[in-house]
Design a protein around this motif. Structure first.
Motif, short mmCIF file in Angstrom:
data_model
loop_
_atom_site.label_atom_id
_atom_site.label_comp_id
_atom_site.label_asym_id
_atom_site.label_seq_id
_atom_site.Cartn_x
_atom_site.Cartn_y
_atom_site.Cartn_z
N GLN A 13 26.14 17.53 52.64
CA GLN A 13 27.21 18.09 53.46
C GLN A 13 28.04 19.15 52.73
O GLN A 13 28.48 20.11 53.35
CB GLN A 13 28.13 16.97 53.94
CG GLN A 13 29.22 17.45 54.87
CD GLN A 13 30.02 16.29 55.46
OE1 GLN A 13 29.78 15.13 55.15
NE2 GLN A 13 30.98 16.61 56.29
N TYR A 14 28.26 18.98 51.45
CA TYR A 14 29.24 19.82 50.76
C TYR A 14 28.68 20.78 49.71
O TYR A 14 29.35 21.72 49.33
CB TYR A 14 30.29 18.95 50.08
CG TYR A 14 31.06 18.09 51.04
CD1 TYR A 14 31.87 18.67 52.00
CD2 TYR A 14 30.98 16.71 51.00
CE1 TYR A 14 32.59 17.90 52.89
CE2 TYR A 14 31.69 15.92 51.89
CZ TYR A 14 32.50 16.52 52.84
OH TYR A 14 33.20 15.75 53.72
N ASP A 15 27.48 20.57 49.24
CA ASP A 15 26.96 21.36 48.13
C ASP A 15 26.50 22.75 48.57
O ASP A 15 26.04 22.94 49.69
CB ASP A 15 25.78 20.64 47.47
CG ASP A 15 26.19 19.39 46.72
OD1 ASP A 15 27.40 19.13 46.59
OD2 ASP A 15 25.29 18.65 46.28
N GLY A 16 26.60 23.70 47.65
CA GLY A 16 26.09 25.03 47.94
C GLY A 16 26.67 26.09 47.03
O GLY A 16 27.41 25.81 46.09
N VAL A 17 26.31 27.33 47.36
CA VAL A 17 26.73 28.50 46.60
C VAL A 17 27.33 29.50 47.59
O VAL A 17 26.82 29.67 48.70
CB VAL A 17 25.52 29.15 45.89
CG1 VAL A 17 25.94 30.42 45.15
CG2 VAL A 17 24.86 28.17 44.93
N GLN A 18 28.39 30.15 47.17
CA GLN A 18 29.04 31.15 48.02
C GLN A 18 29.29 32.41 47.20
O GLN A 18 29.77 32.35 46.07
CB GLN A 18 30.37 30.61 48.54
CG GLN A 18 31.10 31.57 49.45
CD GLN A 18 32.41 30.97 49.97
OE1 GLN A 18 33.00 30.08 49.35
NE2 GLN A 18 32.84 31.45 51.11
N LEU A 19 28.95 33.54 47.80
CA LEU A 19 29.26 34.85 47.24
C LEU A 19 30.33 35.47 48.13
O LEU A 19 30.12 35.62 49.33
CB LEU A 19 28.01 35.74 47.21
CG LEU A 19 28.24 37.21 46.89
CD1 LEU A 19 28.85 37.40 45.50
CD2 LEU A 19 26.93 37.98 47.02
N VAL A 20 31.47 35.79 47.54
CA VAL A 20 32.54 36.47 48.28
C VAL A 20 32.58 37.90 47.76
O VAL A 20 32.91 38.14 46.60
CB VAL A 20 33.90 35.77 48.11
CG1 VAL A 20 34.97 36.52 48.88
CG2 VAL A 20 33.82 34.32 48.55
N LEU A 21 32.21 38.82 48.63
CA LEU A 21 32.24 40.24 48.28
C LEU A 21 33.62 40.79 48.58
O LEU A 21 34.16 40.56 49.66
CB LEU A 21 31.17 40.99 49.07
CG LEU A 21 29.73 40.56 48.75
CD1 LEU A 21 28.78 41.04 49.82
CD2 LEU A 21 29.33 41.07 47.38
N HIS A 22 34.18 41.48 47.63
CA HIS A 22 35.53 42.05 47.74
C HIS A 22 36.57 40.97 48.04
O HIS A 22 37.45 41.15 48.88
CB HIS A 22 35.58 43.16 48.79
CG HIS A 22 34.75 44.34 48.41
ND1 HIS A 22 35.09 45.16 47.36
CD2 HIS A 22 33.59 44.81 48.91
CE1 HIS A 22 34.16 46.09 47.23
NE2 HIS A 22 33.24 45.90 48.15
N GLY A 23 36.45 39.85 47.34
CA GLY A 23 37.41 38.76 47.50
C GLY A 23 37.28 37.75 46.39
O GLY A 23 36.32 37.78 45.61
N GLU A 24 38.23 36.83 46.35
CA GLU A 24 38.25 35.83 45.28
C GLU A 24 38.35 34.40 45.77
O GLU A 24 38.20 33.47 45.00
CB GLU A 24 39.42 36.13 44.34
CG GLU A 24 39.29 37.47 43.65
CD GLU A 24 40.43 37.78 42.70
OE1 GLU A 24 41.37 36.97 42.59
OE2 GLU A 24 40.37 38.85 42.07
N GLU A 25 38.59 34.20 47.06
CA GLU A 25 38.79 32.86 47.60
C GLU A 25 37.64 32.46 48.52
O GLU A 25 37.03 33.31 49.17
CB GLU A 25 40.10 32.80 48.40
CG GLU A 25 41.34 33.12 47.60
CD GLU A 25 41.66 32.08 46.54
OE1 GLU A 25 41.29 30.90 46.70
OE2 GLU A 25 42.29 32.44 45.54
N ALA A 26 37.39 31.16 48.62
CA ALA A 26 36.33 30.65 49.50
C ALA A 26 36.67 30.90 50.97
O ALA A 26 35.79 31.14 51.79
CB ALA A 26 36.11 29.16 49.25
N GLU A 27 37.92 30.84 51.31
CA GLU A 27 38.36 31.03 52.69
C GLU A 27 39.49 32.06 52.73
O GLU A 27 40.43 31.98 51.95
CB GLU A 27 38.89 29.71 53.28
CG GLU A 27 37.86 28.63 53.41
CD GLU A 27 36.88 28.88 54.53
OE1 GLU A 27 37.26 29.52 55.52
OE2 GLU A 27 35.73 28.42 54.41
N GLY A 28 39.40 33.02 53.61
CA GLY A 28 40.50 33.95 53.86
C GLY A 28 40.96 34.74 52.67
O GLY A 28 42.12 34.71 52.30
N SER A 29 40.07 35.47 52.06
CA SER A 29 40.39 36.22 50.86
C SER A 29 40.95 37.61 51.19
O SER A 29 40.48 38.28 52.10
CB SER A 29 39.13 36.36 50.01
OG SER A 29 39.44 36.79 48.73
#
Length: 192
Positions: A136-152
């Motif tokens: 349910q929770y595992d994974g990888v996230q790439l945030v382009l032009h941001g630093e936060e997982a949500e609402g960067s």
């Protein structure tokens, strides 16, 4: 119900390098979902059309925060007239992309928009702690032009995050980061 714990493990102004590090982390997952979720906040009609063209079945919703007077409704960017898109801006354009359909040119294709690329999966069982991975929770996230997982907020940086089950601690994030030449960059945040 709950959220993952998101640990930023790599940050750079080089989008291609950030994407490569994210791919290396994805390769460490024991299982990876068949689709990758891509979401981008667009501020112009041209950006909306460019991002939607990258996604097989894009959805476009008004980007938060939404004005109380503006109705929240989905916009069909592929069929909408420029004026309809312009009236709804800014928009979050998102969609699922088949695993393997994304290429290393994705960051260049997305351009300067703030975007998130989310690979959900399951980390292997942790031999050091005996804790299993989480579907349910595992994974990888790439945030382009941001630093936060949500609402960067927009930044010139691109950030790679590992997502773990909420019962995990920072030691597992540190071990995963070290395997791709990264490190935990700050305290944990709430993830997806």
């Amino acid at each position: 119900m709950g959220h993952s714990r998101a640990y930023p493990v790599f940050r750079t102004t080089d989008a291609a390098e950030a994407y490569a590090r994210a791919e290396r982390l994805v390769a460490l997952l024991e299982r990876v979902d068949d689709t990758v979720f891509v979401e981008a906040e667009v501020r112009t009609v041209a950006e909306a059309r460019r991002v939607a063209a990258l996604l097989p079945d894009p959805a476009a919703d008004p980007a938060p925060p939404v004005d109380a007077e503006r109705a929240v409704r989905e916009v069909d960017v592929a069929r909408a007239e420029d004026a309809e898109i312009r009236a709804a801006l800014p928009l979050c354009v998102s969609g699922d992309v088949p695993l393997g359909a994304l290429g290393r040119d994705l960051p260049r294709a997305l351009g300067a928009v703030t975007a998130s690329v989310d690979w959900h999966g399951r980390w292997p069982d942790d031999r050091d702690t005996g804790r299993p991975g989480s579907n349910q929770y595992d994974g990888v996230q790439l945030v382009l032009h941001g630093e936060e997982a949500e609402g960067s907020e927009w930044t010139p940086h691109h950030t790679v995050l590992v997502h773990l089950d909420k019962r995990e601690d920072v030691s597992r994030a540190r071990r995963l980061a070290a395997r791709v030449g990264g490190e935990v960059l700050r305290d944990v945040r709430i993830g997806w």
